[in-house]
Motif scaffolding. Structure first.
Motif, PDB file in Angstrom:
ATOM      1  N   SER A 185       0.794  -1.321  -0.006  1.00 59.42           N
ATOM      2  CA  SER A 185      -0.038  -0.105  -0.056  1.00 59.42           C
ATOM      3  C   SER A 185       0.988   1.241   0.042  1.00 59.42           C
ATOM      4  O   SER A 185       0.494   2.150  -0.651  1.00 59.42           O
ATOM      5  N   THR A 186       1.991   0.984   0.702  1.00 61.99           N
ATOM      6  CA  THR A 186       2.915   2.395   0.994  1.00 61.99           C
ATOM      7  C   THR A 186       3.281   2.779  -0.480  1.00 61.99           C
ATOM      8  O   THR A 186       3.801   4.024  -0.673  1.00 61.99           O
ATOM      9  N   GLU A 187       3.895   1.633  -1.269  1.00 67.45           N
ATOM     10  CA  GLU A 187       4.270   2.069  -2.618  1.00 67.45           C
ATOM     11  C   GLU A 187       3.394   2.932  -3.572  1.00 67.45           C
ATOM     12  O   GLU A 187       3.590   3.632  -4.179  1.00 67.45           O
ATOM     13  N   TRP A 188       1.871   2.561  -3.411  1.00 66.76           N
ATOM     14  CA  TRP A 188       0.651   3.171  -4.081  1.00 66.76           C
ATOM     15  C   TRP A 188       0.542   4.469  -3.413  1.00 66.76           C
ATOM     16  O   TRP A 188       0.247   5.552  -4.242  1.00 66.76           O
ATOM     17  N   THR A 189       0.697   4.795  -2.101  1.00 65.31           N
ATOM     18  CA  THR A 189       0.376   5.916  -1.560  1.00 65.31           C
ATOM     19  C   THR A 189       1.520   6.891  -2.055  1.00 65.31           C
ATOM     20  O   THR A 189       1.038   8.325  -2.528  1.00 65.31           O
ATOM     21  N   LYS A 190       2.502   6.456  -2.112  1.00 67.23           N
ATOM     22  CA  LYS A 190       3.716   7.355  -2.475  1.00 67.23           C
ATOM     23  C   LYS A 190       3.538   7.664  -3.963  1.00 67.23           C
ATOM     24  O   LYS A 190       3.654   8.812  -4.509  1.00 67.23           O
ATOM     25  N   TYR A 191       2.970   6.680  -4.630  1.00 67.18           N
ATOM     26  CA  TYR A 191       2.940   6.814  -6.234  1.00 67.18           C
ATOM     27  C   TYR A 191       1.759   8.008  -6.334  1.00 67.18           C
ATOM     28  O   TYR A 191       2.043   8.970  -6.975  1.00 67.18           O
ATOM     29  N   ALA A 192       0.717   8.083  -5.489  1.00 69.22           N
ATOM     30  CA  ALA A 192      -0.209   8.985  -5.574  1.00 69.22           C
ATOM     31  C   ALA A 192       0.334  10.583  -5.387  1.00 69.22           C
ATOM     32  O   ALA A 192      -0.159  11.463  -5.899  1.00 69.22           O
ATOM     33  N   THR A 193       0.856  10.546  -4.047  1.00 67.60           N
ATOM     34  CA  THR A 193       1.521  11.885  -3.523  1.00 67.60           C
ATOM     35  C   THR A 193       2.648  12.522  -4.234  1.00 67.60           C
ATOM     36  O   THR A 193       2.793  13.395  -4.498  1.00 67.60           O
ATOM     37  N   ASP A 194       3.680  11.282  -4.887  1.00 70.21           N
ATOM     38  CA  ASP A 194       5.006  11.942  -5.257  1.00 70.21           C
ATOM     39  C   ASP A 194       5.113  11.977  -6.819  1.00 70.21           C
ATOM     40  O   ASP A 194       5.794  12.719  -7.305  1.00 70.21           O
ATOM     41  N   GLU A 195       4.259  11.074  -7.512  1.00 68.15           N
ATOM     42  CA  GLU A 195       4.313  10.931  -8.900  1.00 68.15           C
ATOM     43  C   GLU A 195       3.055  11.418  -9.562  1.00 68.15           C
ATOM     44  O   GLU A 195       3.220  12.171 -10.454  1.00 68.15           O
ATOM     45  N   LEU A 196       1.934  11.083  -9.268  1.00 68.12           N
ATOM     46  CA  LEU A 196       0.675  11.518  -9.797  1.00 68.12           C
ATOM     47  C   LEU A 196       0.239  12.749  -9.538  1.00 68.12           C
ATOM     48  O   LEU A 196      -0.001  13.624 -10.524  1.00 68.12           O
ATOM     49  N   ALA A 197      -0.044  13.254  -8.305  1.00 72.43           N
ATOM     50  CA  ALA A 197      -0.574  14.624  -7.940  1.00 72.43           C
ATOM     51  C   ALA A 197       0.210  15.635  -8.436  1.00 72.43           C
ATOM     52  O   ALA A 197      -0.128  16.496  -9.090  1.00 72.43           O
ATOM     53  N   PRO A 198       1.676  15.608  -8.455  1.00 71.77           N
ATOM     54  CA  PRO A 198       2.523  16.871  -8.856  1.00 71.77           C
ATOM     55  C   PRO A 198       2.129  16.876 -10.449  1.00 71.77           C
ATOM     56  O   PRO A 198       2.351  18.160 -10.789  1.00 71.77           O
ATOM     57  N   LEU A 199       1.741  16.146 -11.255  1.00 72.85           N
ATOM     58  CA  LEU A 199       1.370  16.047 -12.535  1.00 72.85           C
ATOM     59  C   LEU A 199       0.207  16.880 -12.683  1.00 72.85           C
ATOM     60  O   LEU A 199      -0.244  17.199 -14.095  1.00 72.85           O
ATOM     61  N   LEU A 200      -0.547  17.192 -11.967  1.00 76.21           N
ATOM     62  CA  LEU A 200      -2.025  17.520 -12.139  1.00 76.21           C
ATOM     63  C   LEU A 200      -2.142  19.018 -12.415  1.00 76.21           C
ATOM     64  O   LEU A 200      -2.773  19.340 -13.554  1.00 76.21           O
ATOM     65  N   TYR A 201      -1.372  20.096 -11.812  1.00 70.35           N
ATOM     66  CA  TYR A 201      -1.552  21.142 -12.014  1.00 70.35           C
ATOM     67  C   TYR A 201      -0.939  21.793 -13.409  1.00 70.35           C
ATOM     68  O   TYR A 201      -1.387  22.506 -14.183  1.00 70.35           O
ATOM     69  N   PRO A 202       0.396  20.965 -13.653  1.00 63.73           N
ATOM     70  CA  PRO A 202       0.872  21.129 -15.151  1.00 63.73           C
ATOM     71  C   PRO A 202      -0.253  20.983 -16.203  1.00 63.73           C
ATOM     72  O   PRO A 202      -0.014  21.514 -17.389  1.00 63.73           O
ATOM     73  N   ASN A 203      -0.954  20.163 -15.967  1.00 63.25           N
ATOM     74  CA  ASN A 203      -1.720  19.431 -17.056  1.00 63.25           C
ATOM     75  C   ASN A 203      -3.195  20.403 -16.990  1.00 63.25           C
ATOM     76  O   ASN A 203      -4.026  20.881 -18.050  1.00 63.25           O
ATOM     77  N   LEU A 204      -3.718  20.894 -15.646  1.00 63.78           N
ATOM     78  CA  LEU A 204      -5.030  21.416 -15.742  1.00 63.78           C
ATOM     79  C   LEU A 204      -4.467  23.075 -15.865  1.00 63.78           C
ATOM     80  O   LEU A 204      -5.474  23.715 -16.601  1.00 63.78           O
ATOM     81  N   CYS A 205      -3.357  23.507 -15.793  1.00 61.51           N
ATOM     82  CA  CYS A 205      -3.133  24.982 -16.155  1.00 61.51           C
ATOM     83  C   CYS A 205      -1.982  25.175 -17.262  1.00 61.51           C
ATOM     84  O   CYS A 205      -0.929  26.003 -16.773  1.00 61.51           O
ATOM     85  N   ASN A 206      -1.897  24.316 -17.954  1.00 59.26           N
ATOM     86  CA  ASN A 206      -1.054  24.265 -18.989  1.00 59.26           C
ATOM     87  C   ASN A 206      -1.134  25.549 -20.157  1.00 59.26           C
ATOM     88  O   ASN A 206      -0.381  25.636 -21.115  1.00 59.26           O
ATOM     89  N   SER A 207      -2.181  26.133 -20.215  1.00 55.46           N
ATOM     90  CA  SER A 207      -2.426  27.339 -20.765  1.00 55.46           C
ATOM     91  C   SER A 207      -3.210  28.428 -19.882  1.00 55.46           C
ATOM     92  O   SER A 207      -3.803  27.797 -18.902  1.00 55.46           O
ATOM     93  N   ILE A 208      -3.066  29.756 -20.296  1.00 56.62           N
ATOM     94  CA  ILE A 208      -3.771  30.568 -19.369  1.00 56.62           C
ATOM     95  C   ILE A 208      -5.324  30.373 -19.347  1.00 56.62           C
ATOM     96  O   ILE A 208      -6.061  30.276 -18.297  1.00 56.62           O
ATOM     97  N   LEU A 209      -5.669  30.007 -20.704  1.00 53.70           N
ATOM     98  CA  LEU A 209      -7.390  29.636 -20.562  1.00 53.70           C
ATOM     99  C   LEU A 209      -7.593  28.616 -19.894  1.00 53.70           C
ATOM    100  O   LEU A 209      -8.636  28.440 -19.145  1.00 53.70           O
ATOM    101  N   ASN A 210      -6.835  27.335 -20.108  1.00 51.89           N
ATOM    102  CA  ASN A 210      -7.253  26.143 -19.122  1.00 51.89           C
ATOM    103  C   ASN A 210      -7.174  26.255 -17.737  1.00 51.89           C
ATOM    104  O   ASN A 210      -8.017  26.006 -16.846  1.00 51.89           O
TER     105      ASN A 210
END
Length: 267
Positions: free
Chosen positions: A118-143
């Protein structure tokens, strides 16, 4: 200043409470937890997934990202999530979850394993997946502007505050997302997100949870990863994830049905 409780020990077993109540999102009078959040923050949504799965009544307080007036009492820690559980305050998603599980540990509930896997997946969620959200949500001023549409549903914000947050906040997050990309060496944010999600897709089996030996029930691994993706609902990135993968949508809908069951929305 409220007392600060920082937890450093390993997360224990999660307790899945079986309450007969029909709604678990509460008013301030009945809430067992007050969560200070941003609606799209992946770490806030991790906490909410655990709160909802454990059927813990809570009150969500949307924080104005420009003034942070709602957490002005927290002088040292100026980020979200922050949670008040009883007379203690917990800072950061892992600490909040630990505090919540300690609280639930003494109740007559069904325990769900939290293992090294489980620890491997919680680290995946917080360290790998979560940091990629804002670069995708906010990759342009309109987005980025569209990602802040949620503020118009926050009743505690005035009309002036809503538009100020959307205009100023969207610019700030666009530049913050660019800094995240530079820090992580990301050239193509969508490709980086898809690569991370490929790990999830390849690890899921049909009609199972992330930890197959969890005996047909979600594990903390599932709650963390689900929480990160939950904050994307209603946005184009979420639609693309649901359309481009096979196993992730099946798992996600199953998790949504379990976590959100009998829950009154706080959004």
């Amino acid at each position: 200043m409220p007392s600060r409780c920082v937890v450093r020990s390993k997360l224990p077993l999660v307790a899945h409470a079986r309450s007969g109540a029909s709604h678990f999102f509460s008013t301030a009078a009945s809430a067992e937890c007050t969560l200070y959040q941003y609606a799209t923050c992946p770490f806030c949504n991790i906490v909410k997934s655990v709160l909802r799965y454990s059927k813990t009544p809570y009150q969500a307080v949307e924080v104005n990202p420009l003034t942070k007036a709602e957490i002005k009492w927290s002088e040292e820690y100026r980020k979200v999530p922050i949670a008040s559980l009883g007379n203690k305050h917990f800072f950061g998603s892992d600490n909040i979850v630990k505090g919540l599980l300690d609280k639930l540990d003494n109740t007559n509930t069904q325990k769900v394993p939290f293992s090294e896997e489980s620890t491997e997946w919680t680290k995946y969620a917080t360290d790998e997946l979560a940091p990629l959200l804002y670069p995708n949500l906010c990759n342009s001023i309109l987005n980025s502007y569209r990602a802040f549409d949620y503020v118009h549903q926050v009743n505690s914000f005035s009309t002036v505050q809503r538009y100020s947050i959307q205009y100023i906040g969207s610019l700030a997050m666009y530049f913050a997302a660019s800094k995240i990309k530079k820090k992580r060496g990301i050239d193509d944010e969508r490709k980086a997100l898809m690569n991370a999600l490929n790990v999830l897709e390849d690890s899921l089996q049909d009609d199972t949870f992330l930890i197959p030996k969890s005996h047909g029930a979600p594990d903390m691994a599932d709650l963390y990863v689900y929480g990160v993706l939950r904050g994307l609902e209603g946005l184009a990135v979420h639609d693309k994830v649901m359309s481009d993968y096979k196993r992730i949508p099946l798992w996600y809908r199953k998790m949504r049905g379990i976590v959100e069951m009998d829950f009154e929305s706080d959004e």
